[in-house]
Each structure stands twice: as structure tokens, then as C-alpha cells.
Design a protein around this motif. Structure first.
Motif, PDB file in Angstrom:
ATOM      1  N   GLY A 256       1.675   8.137  -7.746  1.00  0.00           N
ATOM      2  CA  GLY A 256       2.973   8.083  -7.098  1.00  0.00           C
ATOM      3  C   GLY A 256       3.182   9.114  -5.997  1.00  0.00           C
TER       4      GLY A 256
ATOM      5  N   SER B 235      -2.846  -2.210  -4.715  1.00  0.00           N
ATOM      6  CA  SER B 235      -1.847  -2.984  -3.983  1.00  0.00           C
ATOM      7  C   SER B 235      -1.477  -4.255  -4.746  1.00  0.00           C
ATOM      8  CB  SER B 235      -2.358  -3.324  -2.583  1.00  0.00           C
ATOM      9  OG  SER B 235      -2.390  -2.160  -1.784  1.00  0.00           O
TER      10      SER B 235
ATOM     11  N   THR C 277       7.614   2.909   1.207  1.00  0.00           N
ATOM     12  CA  THR C 277       7.963   4.059   0.372  1.00  0.00           C
ATOM     13  C   THR C 277       7.703   5.359   1.125  1.00  0.00           C
ATOM     14  OG1 THR C 277       7.475   2.805  -1.630  1.00  0.00           O
ATOM     15  CG2 THR C 277       7.504   5.216  -1.828  1.00  0.00           C
ATOM     16  N   PHE C 278       6.583   5.420   1.827  1.00  0.00           N
ATOM     17  CA  PHE C 278       6.235   6.584   2.650  1.00  0.00           C
ATOM     18  C   PHE C 278       7.323   6.815   3.701  1.00  0.00           C
ATOM     19  CE2 PHE C 278       3.927   8.557   6.223  1.00  0.00           C
ATOM     20  CZ  PHE C 278       3.242   9.581   5.578  1.00  0.00           C
TER      21      PHE C 278
ATOM     22  N   ARG D  87       0.869  -3.111  -7.526  1.00  0.00           N
ATOM     23  CA  ARG D  87       2.212  -2.812  -6.996  1.00  0.00           C
ATOM     24  C   ARG D  87       2.948  -4.100  -6.622  1.00  0.00           C
ATOM     25  NH1 ARG D  87       0.417   1.769  -2.838  1.00  0.00           N
ATOM     26  NH2 ARG D  87       0.388   3.538  -4.250  1.00  0.00           N
TER      27      ARG D  87
ATOM     28  N   SER E 201      -2.787   7.518  -2.007  1.00  0.00           N
ATOM     29  CA  SER E 201      -1.763   7.781  -3.021  1.00  0.00           C
ATOM     30  C   SER E 201      -2.407   7.775  -4.395  1.00  0.00           C
ATOM     31  CB  SER E 201      -0.630   6.763  -2.945  1.00  0.00           C
ATOM     32  OG  SER E 201      -1.104   5.470  -3.201  1.00  0.00           O
TER      33      SER E 201
ATOM     34  N   SER F  92       0.819  -1.217   0.000  1.00  0.00           N
ATOM     35  CA  SER F  92       0.000   0.000   0.000  1.00  0.00           C
ATOM     36  C   SER F  92       0.850   1.264   0.000  1.00  0.00           C
ATOM     37  CB  SER F  92      -0.954   0.010   1.205  1.00  0.00           C
ATOM     38  OG  SER F  92      -0.232  -0.037   2.419  1.00  0.00           O
ATOM     39  N   GLY F  93       2.171   1.112   0.085  1.00  0.00           N
ATOM     40  CA  GLY F  93       3.066   2.265   0.039  1.00  0.00           C
ATOM     41  C   GLY F  93       3.715   2.628   1.366  1.00  0.00           C
TER      42      GLY F  93
ATOM     43  N   PHE G 192       1.811  10.876  -2.320  1.00  0.00           N
ATOM     44  CA  PHE G 192       0.996  10.630  -1.139  1.00  0.00           C
ATOM     45  C   PHE G 192       0.240  11.888  -0.740  1.00  0.00           C
ATOM     46  CE2 PHE G 192       4.467   7.519  -0.594  1.00  0.00           C
ATOM     47  CZ  PHE G 192       3.705   6.365  -0.484  1.00  0.00           C
TER      48      PHE G 192
END
Length: 152
Positions: A137, A92, A16-17, A95, A134, A12-13, A139
């Protein structure tokens, strides 16, 4: 001193977050790297004793999953901030399909966490809560209100 708890399904990121916002200021607690709860507990205790800001980068889908981190952080006078990654199952899955090796999660695993996912509440002990979405790309982060529920 700050403990940040990330909450959301796989891919879900969350990681990366963390890398975009906290890598230079907070250390990362993550079961994918540590592999065992024993190692995780050792590192958590080290962060707390050292008064080191940290991010819990796990799925943390249910209040019971989040509680040990919140209680430990509060007992050491940390501020506890939660970031709830609004679930987008299809995104998700997309990704996750780009992941390789051990980073890849079987779809059934993502679905299992999705079923357990409960939006966090201030009553769990969080000092602040934010909802993360998001798109393209990037947030978007907004304060989370108790009245708004997700359509999981």
C-alpha cells in the motif's frame, strides 16, 4: 508550472498516487471522467492558458500517447515530469477485482495495455522521469535511468 504524466497499466495505482501526492496542488486530466478527447482537449487547453499545474492520469502506454501532452505543455513553458508505474500484472488484476461498476476493467483490457506499454525516455521531452513501485500500500519513487529497462 508543471505537467505530470502518469504512465502504467490499469489498476497500477496511478489515481491513488495522484490523490496522495497532488490533489491539493494539481488538477486532474482523466479520460475516465471526461469520456471524450474533445472534452479532454478543452480542459487541457484551459489548464495551459491558466498556467495551472496538472496531472495526466491516463494509461499513456506508448510514446505516441504521451506526445500530445508533452508537446502542448512544452509549448506553454511547463516542466514535464513522468512517473512510470512499474508493471505488476498480477497485482493490478488483484486490485481491479476489488473495483465495481464502470471502474472495473476486463482482464483483456489490462493485458492489451500491458502489451503496448513502453517505458518512457527523456528523449520524449520529459524534464524528469521517475519509476514508481508499490508494496503493502505504499509507493516507492526513484529517479529513472535510461540504462534500466523493464522486464515487461
Amino acid at each position: 508550472m508543471e505537467c505530470i504524466v502518469l504512465i502504467g497499466i490499469q489498476a497500477s495505482g496511478k489515481s491513488t498516487f495522484y490523490k496522495e501526492r497532488y490533489i491539493d496542488s494539481h488538477l486532474r486530466l482523466n479520460m475516465d471522467m471526461l469520456k471524450t478527447r474533445y472534452r479532454e482537449k478543452l480542459l487541457l487547453n484551459a489548464f495551459l492558458e491558466a498556467k495551472q499545474p496538472f496531472v495526466v492520469d491516463n494509461t499513456n502506454p506508448a510514446p505516441a500517447d504521451r506526445l500530445p501532452y508533452i508537446e502542448a505543455a512544452k509549448s506553454h513553458r511547463f516542466t514535464v515530469v513522468g512517473f512510470f508505474f512499474e508493471p505488476d500484472y498480477e497485482e493490478s488484476i488483484r486490485r481491479n477485482a476489488q473495483r465495481t461498476g464502470k471502474a472495473f476493467v476486463r482482464e483483456i483490457g489490462i493485458g492489451s495495455v500491458m502489451k503496448k506499454l513502453v517505458p518512457p525516455s527523456l528523449s520524449e521531452g520529459f524534464d524528469r522521469l521517475y519509476r514508481v513501485t508499490s508494496s503493502g500500500g505504499a509507493f516507492a519513487v526513484e529517479p529513472m535511468t535510461e540504462e534500466r529497462e523493464t522486464d515487461g
